[in-house]
Scaffold this motif. Structure first.
Motif, short mmCIF file in Angstrom:
data_model
loop_
_atom_site.label_atom_id
_atom_site.label_comp_id
_atom_site.label_asym_id
_atom_site.label_seq_id
_atom_site.Cartn_x
_atom_site.Cartn_y
_atom_site.Cartn_z
N ILE A 50 43.68 24.98 35.73
CA ILE A 50 44.95 24.27 35.98
C ILE A 50 46.08 24.94 35.22
N LYS A 51 45.81 25.32 33.96
CA LYS A 51 46.85 25.97 33.16
C LYS A 51 47.24 27.33 33.76
N ILE A 52 46.27 28.11 34.18
CA ILE A 52 46.55 29.44 34.72
C ILE A 52 47.36 29.35 36.01
N SER A 53 47.15 28.28 36.77
CA SER A 53 47.87 28.16 38.05
C SER A 53 49.38 28.03 37.87
N TYR A 54 49.83 27.77 36.65
CA TYR A 54 51.27 27.68 36.37
C TYR A 54 51.80 28.96 35.72
N THR A 55 51.01 30.03 35.80
CA THR A 55 51.42 31.29 35.19
C THR A 55 51.39 32.41 36.22
N ASN A 56 51.86 33.59 35.82
CA ASN A 56 51.76 34.78 36.67
C ASN A 56 50.71 35.74 36.12
N TRP A 57 49.67 35.21 35.49
CA TRP A 57 48.63 36.04 34.88
C TRP A 57 47.95 36.90 35.94
N ASP A 58 47.66 38.16 35.56
CA ASP A 58 47.01 39.07 36.51
C ASP A 58 45.50 39.05 36.39
N TYR A 82 52.43 27.12 43.58
CA TYR A 82 52.19 26.06 44.56
C TYR A 82 53.22 26.10 45.69
N ARG A 83 54.48 26.42 45.35
CA ARG A 83 55.48 26.59 46.41
C ARG A 83 55.11 27.76 47.32
N ARG A 84 54.64 28.83 46.70
CA ARG A 84 54.21 30.01 47.47
C ARG A 84 53.02 29.67 48.36
N MET A 85 52.12 28.84 47.84
CA MET A 85 50.92 28.48 48.59
C MET A 85 51.28 27.69 49.85
N PHE A 86 52.16 26.72 49.73
CA PHE A 86 52.49 25.88 50.87
C PHE A 86 53.47 26.54 51.83
N SER A 87 54.04 27.67 51.43
CA SER A 87 54.92 28.41 52.34
C SER A 87 54.24 29.66 52.92
N ASP A 88 53.04 29.94 52.48
CA ASP A 88 52.30 31.12 52.94
C ASP A 88 51.79 30.85 54.37
N ASN A 140 45.31 41.27 31.62
CA ASN A 140 46.16 41.45 30.45
C ASN A 140 46.32 40.14 29.67
N GLN A 141 46.62 40.29 28.39
CA GLN A 141 46.82 39.12 27.56
C GLN A 141 48.21 38.52 27.74
N ASP A 142 49.14 39.30 28.23
CA ASP A 142 50.51 38.83 28.39
C ASP A 142 50.71 38.18 29.76
N TYR A 143 51.34 37.04 29.77
CA TYR A 143 51.70 36.37 31.01
C TYR A 143 52.86 35.41 30.69
N ALA A 192 45.83 36.35 39.53
CA ALA A 192 44.97 35.25 39.07
C ALA A 192 45.69 33.91 39.10
N GLY A 193 46.97 33.88 38.83
CA GLY A 193 47.70 32.62 38.84
C GLY A 193 47.70 31.97 40.21
N TYR A 194 47.97 32.76 41.23
CA TYR A 194 47.97 32.22 42.60
C TYR A 194 46.56 31.85 43.03
N ALA A 195 45.57 32.66 42.63
CA ALA A 195 44.17 32.35 42.94
C ALA A 195 43.76 31.02 42.31
N ALA A 196 44.22 30.75 41.08
CA ALA A 196 43.90 29.49 40.42
C ALA A 196 44.52 28.31 41.16
N ALA A 197 45.73 28.50 41.69
CA ALA A 197 46.37 27.44 42.46
C ALA A 197 45.56 27.12 43.72
N LEU A 198 45.05 28.17 44.39
CA LEU A 198 44.20 27.95 45.56
C LEU A 198 42.90 27.26 45.16
N GLY A 199 42.37 27.62 43.99
CA GLY A 199 41.16 26.97 43.51
C GLY A 199 41.36 25.48 43.29
N ASN A 200 42.51 25.11 42.76
CA ASN A 200 42.82 23.69 42.56
C ASN A 200 42.95 22.97 43.90
#
Length: 311
Positions: free
Chosen positions: A53-61, A75-81, A64-67, A279-287
């Protein structure tokens, strides 16, 4: 006077039990047995779920440790895809289609194999055998059957026409092929559950129905089917969960292609994470997949349980 032996006393009979002994002798000690399971659940299920859930609100790849936090952007991207609707449609086809076919064929096999005939045990084993094969291996087995060049299916087709049929590259066909392969592999589980349900139905019910002049169809509709309600509940819920999260067979047969024509939410998450490093977008799809499976399975369980009570 006759001699009377002194009454034997148990050791520590007059000693008051300590608080620890009371705890050990009480049913409450059984609750301690849940602790290892709860710890494992927290480490391998609950903590990764919260992290997802936390990762889904990030742009983590994913590496890398930085995000940075992107709030609701994933989630906006998911529902507009535009591809998401097709992927969700495929996911429902795999889940609902496999559930219907596995239950119909599993019940049919169970009814046939509940009869007395020679080699009944061997037949049950043959039908159940695909279950023990890895889904990934099962997908590759069927890939070599349906592949365009050199596939067993097209070798037969070439006997009657000049060109082979590219079944795995056809968006109108490959989704249903995947559903059939998944059904073939797991209908043995449905068969076993239905067989278990059939074998606990008392014979007296059928004898009473025969005395009343009920036909075989009437016996099935009014005796067998109502008493199989618990088996139906188990099979439908298990098949729905398994079909909605289908991954291995899709990966080995089509890889989700061509494009996203046969992709499910599971395979799309895999591609986003490992191929696109998103990974962030993938986590949103997972949720999203978690919500879909939870709502459908819990609702189905609730409605089917009420049906059992009504029977």
């Amino acid at each position: 006077m006759p001699f009377t032996a002194p009454e034997k006393t148990k050791p520590y009979q007059n000693v008051k039990p300590t608080a620890i002994r009371k705890l050990l002798n009480s049913p409450a000690i059984l609750n301690v047995m849940y602790i290892p399971a709860l710890v494992l659940f927290a480490i391998f299920i609950f903590f990764p779920f919260i992290e997802g859930i936390k990762i889904s609100y990030t742009n983590w790849d994913g590496y890398n440790q930085d995000y940075s936090w992107v709030q609701w952007d994933n989630y906006r991207r998911m529902f507009s895809d535009p591809q998401i609707l097709n992927v969700i449609k495929n996911t429902f086809i795999y889940g609902i289609g496999s559930t219907i076919l596995q239950n119909m064929m599993g019940l049919l096999y169970a009814l046939l194999l509940n009869q007395s005939f020679r080699s009944k045990g061997i037949t049950r084993t043959i039908i159940y055998l695909p279950v023990i094969i890895s889904p990934l291996i099962m997908g590759y087995i069927w890939y070599f059957i349906f592949q365009y060049y050199g596939g067993a299916f097209n070798d037969i087709i070439l006997l009657f026409r000049d060109e082979p049929i590219n079944l795995l590259a056809s968006p109108e066909i490959n989704v249903w092929l995947i559903t059939l392969v998944n059904t073939y592999q797991y209908l043995g589980i449905a068969m076993i559950i239905y067989l278990a349900g059939l074998q606990v139905i008392p014979k007296d019910y059928y004898e009473a129905a025969q005395i009343d002049g009920a036909s075989k169809l009437s016996q099935f509709l009014h005796v067998t089917w109502p008493l199989l309600a618990p088996s139906v509940t188990i099979n439908i819920v298990l098949n729905l969960i398994g079909g909605l999260k289908l991954f291995d067979v899709i990966t080995s047969l089509t890889g989700g292609g061509p494009g996203y024509a046969s992709a499910s939410l599971s395979t799309l998450m895999y591609q986003l994470y490992f191929a696109r490093q998103d990974a962030g977008y993938a986590a949103a799809l997972g949720n999203l997949m978690f919500v879909i499976i939870s709502v459908i399975s819990i609702t189905s369980l609730y409605l089917l349980r009420r049906k059992e009570v009504a029977h």
